[in-house]
Design an enzyme around this catalytic site. Structure first.
Site, mmCIF file in Angstrom:
data_model
loop_
_atom_site.group_PDB
_atom_site.id
_atom_site.type_symbol
_atom_site.label_atom_id
_atom_site.label_comp_id
_atom_site.label_asym_id
_atom_site.label_seq_id
_atom_site.Cartn_x
_atom_site.Cartn_y
_atom_site.Cartn_z
ATOM 1 N N HIS A 125 -16.734 -8.779 37.487
ATOM 2 C CA HIS A 125 -16.638 -9.894 36.552
ATOM 3 C C HIS A 125 -15.999 -11.129 37.185
ATOM 4 O O HIS A 125 -15.067 -11.037 37.973
ATOM 5 C CB HIS A 125 -15.841 -9.480 35.308
ATOM 6 C CG HIS A 125 -14.444 -9.022 35.622
ATOM 7 N ND1 HIS A 125 -13.376 -9.889 35.724
ATOM 8 C CD2 HIS A 125 -13.943 -7.789 35.854
ATOM 9 C CE1 HIS A 125 -12.276 -9.211 35.994
ATOM 10 N NE2 HIS A 125 -12.593 -7.926 36.087
ATOM 11 N N ASP A 126 -16.559 -12.280 36.855
ATOM 12 C CA ASP A 126 -16.012 -13.594 37.215
ATOM 13 C C ASP A 126 -16.065 -13.899 38.712
ATOM 14 O O ASP A 126 -15.428 -14.853 39.167
ATOM 15 C CB ASP A 126 -14.564 -13.745 36.713
ATOM 16 C CG ASP A 126 -14.443 -13.459 35.225
ATOM 17 O OD1 ASP A 126 -15.037 -14.212 34.439
ATOM 18 O OD2 ASP A 126 -13.774 -12.469 34.853
ATOM 19 N N GLY A 143 -12.740 -8.192 40.635
ATOM 20 C CA GLY A 143 -12.911 -9.330 39.742
ATOM 21 C C GLY A 143 -12.377 -10.626 40.321
ATOM 22 O O GLY A 143 -11.417 -10.629 41.094
#
Length: 262
Positions: A125-126, A143
């Site tokens: 994520h991200d 992340g």
């Protein structure tokens, strides 16, 4: 909306609301969610899952068992409508996973264009991946990791969350990256340490001798002069100011939040 020139195998599932561009090929047993957009010319081989708020660009090749846009593995995630964006002309090989972002991280996981993501690579994520990068087999990004243009991450390498991998970096296989890696550097080991400048890669990309000389001198100031980062920074900035292609080396320090590999 499905373009009339798109091919969708009868066994594939494309939910109402998905946007499928011209010339898209969706192979057998694929799943495309209702909030997915696929740009023209992209090919899904088979058994590919595209879910969530996901935008895929043009002329990508996405191989079997890839999953893009699924719920991330951050325990804080509570179902917010976060996104994934993938650029153009990427080769995304078997079993690659790219997870949607989190609200805390800006809500977006982004992959640029012309990248090669090899078998079983994971983009959490991200993360933000630039252009013309290579993630070799089983490379794993935690992340919020940033990978700048032309970086290469070797097989079985893990990158700690929030790390930044600078442009033109080469990280050797089976490494553990726990801090930021400045541009142009070769890094290897667990934890990864610097092993010089990626000279051959830079030559292939058109760097002149003067640029390479400036980068090498900046590297020596940082890693071989015995000076602290604070002491070396002004001298590095003075060297790279004359050579625009070398300037990312000195600019990188302002971006670093985890400290650089030493």
């Amino acid at each position: 909306m499905i373009d009339k020139t798109a091919f969708i195998h009868p066994s594939a599932i494309v939910e109402d609301g998905a946007v499928i561009g011209a010339g898209v090929h969706i192979g057998p047993f694929c799943y495309v969610g209702s909030q997915v957009e696929i740009g023209e010319g992209t090919e899904l081989k088979s058994h590919v899952v595209l879910n969530g708020v996901t935008k895929i660009g043009r002329d990508n090749r996405i191989f079997q068992f890839v999953s893009i846009g699924e719920i991330n593995q951050d325990l804080k995630y509570a179902g917010e409508p976060t996104r994934v964006e993938v650029g153009d002309r990427n080769n995304i090989r078997e079993s690659v996973t790219i997870h949607r972002g989190t609200v805390q991280g800006g809500g977006l996981t982004k992959v640029g264009s012309d990248n090669l993501l090899m078998v079983n690579a994971h983009i959490a994520h991200d993360c933000v991946i630039g252009n013309r990068c290579i993630l070799a087999n089983n490379a794993t990004l935690g992340g919020h990791v940033e990978v700048d243009d032309f970086a290469i991450i070797g097989g079985m390498t893990a990158v700690h969350q929030f790390c930044i991998i600078g442009a033109h970096v080469m990280v050797g296989g089976c490494s553990g990256v726990a801090q930021d890696v400045p541009p142009f550097v070769i890094a290897q080991g667990n934890h990864a340490t610097p092993f010089g400048i990626n000279i051959e890669g830079l030559k292939r990309r058109g760097f002149e001798k003067a640029d390479l000389h400036a980068i090498r001198n900046a590297y020596k100031l940082l890693y071989r002069s015995g000076k602290t980062l604070e002491e070396a920074q002004p001298e590095i900035a003075a060297i790279t100011a004359e050579f625009p292609k070398a300037k990312p080396f000195s600019d990188f320090f302002a971006r670093s939040t985890r400290g650089i590999i030493r």
